[in-house]
Design a protein around this motif. Sequence first.
Motif, PDB file in Angstrom:
ATOM      1  N   GLU A  95      -4.114   3.769   2.546  1.00 45.92           N
ATOM      2  CA  GLU A  95      -3.459   5.082   2.549  1.00 45.92           C
ATOM      3  C   GLU A  95      -4.328   6.169   1.919  1.00 45.92           C
ATOM      4  N   TRP A  96      -5.094   5.797   0.915  1.00 47.98           N
ATOM      5  CA  TRP A  96      -5.942   6.739   0.179  1.00 47.98           C
ATOM      6  C   TRP A  96      -7.391   6.253   0.267  1.00 47.98           C
ATOM      7  N   PRO A  97      -8.044   6.390   1.434  1.00 51.44           N
ATOM      8  CA  PRO A  97      -9.354   5.767   1.634  1.00 51.44           C
ATOM      9  C   PRO A  97     -10.519   6.406   0.883  1.00 51.44           C
ATOM     10  N   LEU A  98     -10.292   7.496   0.201  1.00 49.33           N
ATOM     11  CA  LEU A  98     -11.377   8.122  -0.554  1.00 49.33           C
ATOM     12  C   LEU A  98     -11.786   7.274  -1.746  1.00 49.33           C
ATOM     13  N   ASP A  99     -13.065   7.198  -1.991  1.00 46.98           N
ATOM     14  CA  ASP A  99     -13.600   6.478  -3.136  1.00 46.98           C
ATOM     15  C   ASP A  99     -13.443   7.367  -4.373  1.00 46.98           C
TER      16      ASP A  99
END
Length: 181
Positions: A95-99
Motif C-alpha cells: 500500500e505504501w511502496p515508498l522506501d
Amino acid sequence: MRADATRNLNAVLRTGARLLAEDPTVSMATIATTAGVDRRTVYRRFATREALLAAVFQAKLDSAEQVLDAARLEEAPVAVALHRYVEGIVPVSREWPLDVRRMMRADPVANERRETQSRRLDAFLERATTEGLLRADLAEGWTRRVLDQLVDSVAHDLPRLDPPQAADLVVATFLDGVGRP
C-alpha cells in the motif's frame, strides 16, 4: 473531518505513495487526477510535493507501528509473532511502496520514529536468536537484511499472494534459511 474529505485525503495519500514510488518527479496535478480529486484539493492540504511526501511517510510509519504492535513481538512465541509481523507488513509494503529511507535526511522526527521501529524488530530477532530459533553464527545484521529482503520480494514481486500465503512463504524460507538446523 467530513467523510468525503477523509476519503479524498486517503485517496491522495495512497495514490501519491504509488506514483511517487514509480516516479519521484510526478506532478501534484497527476497525483490529483489519478486520485480522482481536484488539483486544488491536493494543494489546499499539501502546499508542496515534499509536504505530501512527508504525509505519505507518516502514514506508512503509522501503519508499520500498528503491525509491530499487533505482532506482539515481545510476548508471543517467536514463530507466531514472525508470522503476524510478515502477514501485517506485506500489505503495508504494497500500500505504501515508498522506501522510508528517502525521507530520513529531510525529517529527523520521522527518522527517529523509523529507527525506533527498526530497533523493535532487531530486538525481536535477537530474542529469536537467544531462544535458539535463529543461528547465532551469522554476520551481525544478516538475519535482518534477509528478512527485510524476503518481505520486500514477496510484497512486490509476488503481488498475487495474499498476506497469509506470503507470510507462510517468508516464515518458512526465513526459518529454514537462517534458522537453526
